[in-house]
Enzyme design. Sequence first.
Site, PDB file in Angstrom:
ATOM      1  N   ARG A 129       4.739 -16.837  -3.229  1.00 23.56           N
ATOM      2  CA  ARG A 129       4.774 -16.306  -4.596  1.00 23.56           C
ATOM      3  C   ARG A 129       3.777 -16.988  -5.533  1.00 23.56           C
ATOM      4  O   ARG A 129       3.969 -17.035  -6.740  1.00 23.56           O
ATOM      5  CB  ARG A 129       6.199 -16.391  -5.170  1.00 23.56           C
ATOM      6  N   LYS A 151      -9.708 -11.616 -10.765  1.00 21.54           N
ATOM      7  CA  LYS A 151      -9.505 -10.401  -9.978  1.00 21.54           C
ATOM      8  C   LYS A 151      -9.579 -10.758  -8.497  1.00 21.54           C
ATOM      9  O   LYS A 151     -10.552 -11.319  -8.030  1.00 21.54           O
ATOM     10  CB  LYS A 151     -10.572  -9.350 -10.298  1.00 21.54           C
ATOM     11  N   GLU A 193     -26.016  -8.314 -10.747  1.00 20.22           N
ATOM     12  CA  GLU A 193     -24.913  -8.597 -11.656  1.00 20.22           C
ATOM     13  C   GLU A 193     -25.412  -9.303 -12.912  1.00 20.22           C
ATOM     14  O   GLU A 193     -24.858  -9.126 -14.000  1.00 20.22           O
ATOM     15  CB  GLU A 193     -23.851  -9.443 -10.952  1.00 20.22           C
ATOM     16  N   LYS A 235     -19.116 -13.438 -19.208  1.00 20.45           N
ATOM     17  CA  LYS A 235     -17.916 -12.954 -18.535  1.00 20.45           C
ATOM     18  C   LYS A 235     -16.670 -13.654 -19.055  1.00 20.45           C
ATOM     19  O   LYS A 235     -15.609 -13.032 -19.204  1.00 20.45           O
ATOM     20  CB  LYS A 235     -18.018 -13.125 -17.022  1.00 20.45           C
ATOM     21  N   GLU A 245      -7.712  -5.884 -18.250  1.00 18.97           N
ATOM     22  CA  GLU A 245      -8.409  -4.609 -18.396  1.00 18.97           C
ATOM     23  C   GLU A 245      -7.512  -3.539 -19.013  1.00 18.97           C
ATOM     24  O   GLU A 245      -7.480  -2.392 -18.585  1.00 18.97           O
ATOM     25  CB  GLU A 245      -8.927  -4.132 -17.031  1.00 18.97           C
ATOM     26  N   ARG A 250     -12.856  -5.082 -20.782  1.00 17.72           N
ATOM     27  CA  ARG A 250     -13.202  -5.583 -19.460  1.00 17.72           C
ATOM     28  C   ARG A 250     -13.736  -4.473 -18.558  1.00 17.72           C
ATOM     29  O   ARG A 250     -14.460  -4.737 -17.595  1.00 17.72           O
ATOM     30  CB  ARG A 250     -12.001  -6.272 -18.818  1.00 17.72           C
ATOM     31  N   ASN A 254     -17.509  -3.116 -15.220  1.00 16.07           N
ATOM     32  CA  ASN A 254     -17.637  -2.213 -14.079  1.00 16.07           C
ATOM     33  C   ASN A 254     -18.843  -1.280 -14.206  1.00 16.07           C
ATOM     34  O   ASN A 254     -18.953  -0.303 -13.453  1.00 16.07           O
ATOM     35  CB  ASN A 254     -16.359  -1.372 -13.928  1.00 16.07           C
ATOM     36  N   HIS A 257     -20.463   0.247 -11.202  1.00 19.88           N
ATOM     37  CA  HIS A 257     -19.615  -0.019 -10.047  1.00 19.88           C
ATOM     38  C   HIS A 257     -18.899   1.215  -9.506  1.00 19.88           C
ATOM     39  O   HIS A 257     -18.514   1.234  -8.336  1.00 19.88           O
ATOM     40  CB  HIS A 257     -18.589  -1.105 -10.387  1.00 19.88           C
ATOM     41  N   HIS A 261     -19.271   1.334  -5.652  1.00 14.90           N
ATOM     42  CA  HIS A 261     -18.139   1.280  -4.720  1.00 14.90           C
ATOM     43  C   HIS A 261     -18.091   2.525  -3.844  1.00 14.90           C
ATOM     44  O   HIS A 261     -17.702   2.459  -2.674  1.00 14.90           O
ATOM     45  CB  HIS A 261     -16.829   1.117  -5.488  1.00 14.90           C
ATOM     46  N   HIS A 274     -23.333  -5.985  -1.983  1.00 18.60           N
ATOM     47  CA  HIS A 274     -22.690  -5.501  -3.207  1.00 18.60           C
ATOM     48  C   HIS A 274     -23.691  -5.335  -4.345  1.00 18.60           C
ATOM     49  O   HIS A 274     -23.697  -4.302  -5.033  1.00 18.60           O
ATOM     50  CB  HIS A 274     -21.577  -6.460  -3.617  1.00 18.60           C
TER      51      HIS A 274
END
Length: 377
Positions: A129, A151, A193, A235, A245, A250, A254, A257, A261, A274
């Site tokens: 946990r 993330k 990036e 960032k 987000e 935020r 992306n 992206h 993706h 990437h």
Amino acid sequence: MAVIRVHLPGCDADTPDDDRSYDIVCGTRLLPTVGNRLRHAGASRAVVIADGAVIDSHAAVVGSALRSAGIDTSLIEVPAGEASKSVSESQRLWDEFAALAVDRRTHVVAVGGGVVGDLAGFVAATFARGLQVWQVPTTLVAQVDSAIGGKTGINLAGGKNLVGCFWQPRGVIADCDTLATLPDREFRSGLAEVVKYGMILDADFFAWLEASAERLRNRVSESVEEAVERSAALKARVVEADERETAGLRAALNYGHTFAHAYETATGYGTLLHGEAVAIGMTLAARLAESLGRIGADVVARQTTVLEAFGLPTSPSAAGSCSADHLLAIMARDKKTVDGRLRFVLPRRIGHVELVADVPAGAVAGVLGERADGDVA
């Protein structure tokens, strides 16, 4: 050395405001300090999860630093490459943790690129946990982006990062010395990036990138350190303002992206790096914005010029043959989709982007080089 504080509120009203805040440390000769940093944070036991590409180099330095600080340390290798962000690799790490009798006082240390950072963060968040995790990024894309902000995630056949959670690190240690060992293709990938931050948040930074393109491409240390520090600071500010987000800010991170993706999924994880996919994605997002009358051709040209100056692809042909229908179907499963309607992060000018809903599929297919009817569903 630069220390950038990420200020985050506590988990509940009874927790001090700075309970989850952490530092991003950027600079050189930082790997040998990892042990003392964890010891100062109260760690007595650590598990290092390392990319196979750095297991005998950067991870070995980190492991030695931890042991020298009196921290009981285990090392687990993860195969290099996007394919490691998987359910099966997560299961293997959970089983390894169980065999090592890892408890909630154990600190996890992720050493490597974005793949290891995302995977180790996810495993740390879900085992027992929640375990404390430190990000020690050794690639440019990880130092400026993926290691910061909490993330975590793994991929499914249906899409990238579809399973994951927000789990903030205890700290980020970005040693720019590690970038000297990066293959040129991976270093260039990370620069995508960096360009993204200028496009979405800081026109002055974008102009600096244009002026510094040759120095960055040649890895001049002072320029690389400045790019890492400025990107990380940008960032950090976004994460502070919109950690999960929910406020829309935020989502700007992306930019490019949604296209990226889709290409990564369609071509098979690992075909494109990437950052290469993000470079193509930003190019298509800018062209989409131009087709919708949001920006002029001059903005598209400036972005394309700086991406190409860094040796990055800007044409979808670099991804091979992908049909618009297939790409649109993948985009419809994107995490930014709401009520079946796909949203795109699109520029209004250099240094500012907006989240735009209900973009017609015909417009999207147009920038992909094909035609389609109707709306994205």
